[in-house]
Design a protein around this motif. Structure first.
Motif, PDB file in Angstrom:
ATOM      1  N   ARG A 142      50.330  65.070  25.305  1.00 40.17           N
ATOM      2  CA  ARG A 142      49.287  64.926  26.317  1.00 40.17           C
ATOM      3  C   ARG A 142      48.072  64.308  25.650  1.00 40.17           C
ATOM      4  NH1 ARG A 142      46.821  70.369  27.703  1.00 40.17           N
ATOM      5  NH2 ARG A 142      46.130  69.969  25.580  1.00 40.17           N
TER       6      ARG A 142
ATOM      7  N   VAL B 163      42.458  60.677  28.451  1.00 43.31           N
ATOM      8  CA  VAL B 163      42.109  59.265  28.527  1.00 43.31           C
ATOM      9  C   VAL B 163      40.606  59.093  28.692  1.00 43.31           C
ATOM     10  CG1 VAL B 163      42.490  57.115  29.802  1.00 43.31           C
ATOM     11  CG2 VAL B 163      44.371  58.750  29.502  1.00 43.31           C
TER      12      VAL B 163
ATOM     13  N   PHE C  60      40.504  61.855  33.375  1.00 41.36           N
ATOM     14  CA  PHE C  60      41.898  61.443  33.391  1.00 41.36           C
ATOM     15  C   PHE C  60      42.634  61.919  32.146  1.00 41.36           C
ATOM     16  CE2 PHE C  60      39.897  58.501  36.264  1.00 41.36           C
ATOM     17  CZ  PHE C  60      40.846  58.266  37.242  1.00 41.36           C
TER      18      PHE C  60
ATOM     19  N   CYS D 280      46.785  61.743  30.330  1.00 41.96           N
ATOM     20  CA  CYS D 280      48.119  61.147  30.371  1.00 41.96           C
ATOM     21  C   CYS D 280      49.106  62.119  29.734  1.00 41.96           C
ATOM     22  CB  CYS D 280      48.131  59.813  29.628  1.00 41.96           C
ATOM     23  SG  CYS D 280      49.742  58.984  29.614  1.00 41.96           S
TER      24      CYS D 280
ATOM     25  N   THR E   4      53.058  62.471  28.549  1.00 41.97           N
ATOM     26  CA  THR E   4      54.298  61.748  28.246  1.00 41.97           C
ATOM     27  C   THR E   4      55.471  62.689  28.390  1.00 41.97           C
ATOM     28  OG1 THR E   4      53.185  60.238  26.710  1.00 41.97           O
ATOM     29  CG2 THR E   4      55.563  60.456  26.494  1.00 41.97           C
TER      30      THR E   4
ATOM     31  N   ARG F 102      53.036  55.604  35.061  1.00 42.19           N
ATOM     32  CA  ARG F 102      52.083  54.652  34.463  1.00 42.19           C
ATOM     33  C   ARG F 102      52.797  53.643  33.577  1.00 42.19           C
ATOM     34  NH1 ARG F 102      49.365  51.313  33.093  1.00 42.19           N
ATOM     35  NH2 ARG F 102      47.226  51.291  32.304  1.00 42.19           N
TER      36      ARG F 102
ATOM     37  N   ASP G 173      55.206  57.696  30.917  1.00 40.63           N
ATOM     38  CA  ASP G 173      53.844  58.232  30.964  1.00 40.63           C
ATOM     39  C   ASP G 173      53.436  58.425  32.417  1.00 40.63           C
ATOM     40  OD1 ASP G 173      53.637  58.030  28.190  1.00 40.63           O
ATOM     41  OD2 ASP G 173      52.680  56.053  28.276  1.00 40.63           O
TER      42      ASP G 173
ATOM     43  N   GLU H  88      49.872  59.412  34.458  1.00 39.76           N
ATOM     44  CA  GLU H  88      48.433  59.619  34.294  1.00 39.76           C
ATOM     45  C   GLU H  88      47.896  60.409  35.487  1.00 39.76           C
ATOM     46  OE1 GLU H  88      44.633  56.713  33.830  1.00 39.76           O
ATOM     47  OE2 GLU H  88      46.375  56.235  32.574  1.00 39.76           O
TER      48      GLU H  88
ATOM     49  N   PRO I  24      45.851  54.813  38.330  1.00 41.05           N
ATOM     50  CA  PRO I  24      47.040  54.544  37.497  1.00 41.05           C
ATOM     51  C   PRO I  24      47.977  53.519  38.121  1.00 41.05           C
ATOM     52  CG  PRO I  24      46.584  56.893  37.565  1.00 41.05           C
ATOM     53  CD  PRO I  24      45.685  56.260  38.585  1.00 41.05           C
TER      54      PRO I  24
END
Length: 270
Positions: free
Chosen positions: A9, A12, A16, A18, A20, A81, A91, A93, A143
């Motif tokens: 994680r 961003v 936000f 992201c 994975t 994403r 990913d 987001e 995203p």
């Protein structure tokens, strides 16, 4: 139904994050467009693990509703994403909002935790006759817009209008020639004092989510047509932009793809 595990994680920006997800099941997902969507299944707080439905059709909804609340997962629609099939990773987001079960999960998730996805396909389809493009979204659609920009390597002249809550969530957007990105920040744009209904003479605060970018599109210079538009976000934003483009700009309704990702004041069903 594809069950994956959290690999990492990343924050961003303040608004936000992201996450994975990875595993062999990524091979079963065929991303077909920039706004590739999935149903995301994740456990509720206090659950020891993820219980996924098994039906690979819309019958999964019945399966979930028949589960007890103690074992039922949360379900949300999300945009993929990025995909990395070679690494068996995707990913997703997230726009973070206090009080949201999804945000609580994102903030507390750890590598090895399970999450599931169900392929929903995509809605973005740039028609061959389009000579210009308009992309519009609030933070929930950011995203998807960024993914669309990355997928289209040689797009027509494009105007992009994005709304976020704070300046800290504005980010650089690598864009090819002919693509212009406009950011609209809510906490920098209070409503006029004439809109104040509190009787105190003070501004009531930032505008309603989506209102700022909707007003910007109404006054914007758009690329020459035929125009294709993609708009998503808060429900009034999506319907408002479509209505403006069709009624005031003469864009055929078939060339406006619009989606209400959420509705202000109404939580998503669990």
């Amino acid at each position: 139904m594809i069950t994956l595990e959290v690999r990492r994680r990343e924050l961003v920006s303040p608004g936000f994050a992201c996450v994975t997800l990875g595993g062999p099941g990524v091979r079963e997902l065929t991303a077909v467009g920039g706004d590739q969507a999935v149903r995301l299944f994740f456990p509720r707080e206090g659950q020891s693990g993820l219980r996924m439905p098994t039906a690979s059709s819309e019958a999964w909804m019945v399966q979930v509703m028949l589960m007890s609340r103690a074992s039922r997962p949360w379900v949300r629609n999300m945009t993929v994403r990025r995909t990395r099939p070679a690494e068996r990773e995707i990913d997703i987001e997230f726009a973070l909002h206090d009080g949201s079960p999804m945000t609580a999960w994102v903030r507390g998730v750890r590598p090895g935790d399970e999450a599931g996805i169900f392929d929903l396909g995509c809605r973005y389809r740039l028609p061959a006759h389009a000579r210009g493009r308009l992309l519009v979204g609030d933070e929930s659609a950011l995203p998807a817009v960024l993914s669309i920009l990355e997928h289209d390597r040689q797009p027509p002249p494009t105007e992009v209008h994005l709304e976020v809550a704070t300046r800290a969530d504005v980010r650089p957007v690598p864009a090819p020639p002919g693509v212009r990105v406009h950011w609209h920040v809510r906490d920098e744009t209070p409503p006029p004092r004439s809109d104040d209904r509190t009787g105190t003479g003070e501004s009531p605060g930032p505008p309603r989510p989506g209102a700022l970018v909707l007003e910007a599109v109404r006054g914007a210079e758009l690329p020459e047509g035929p125009l294709y538009a993609w708009v998503a976000g808060e429900s009034r934003l999506a319907t408002g932009v479509r209505r403006h483009l069709v009624d005031a700009r003469g864009v055929p309704g078939r060339d406006v793809c619009f989606t209400g990702y959420w509705r202000l004041g109404r939580s998503a069903p669990g």
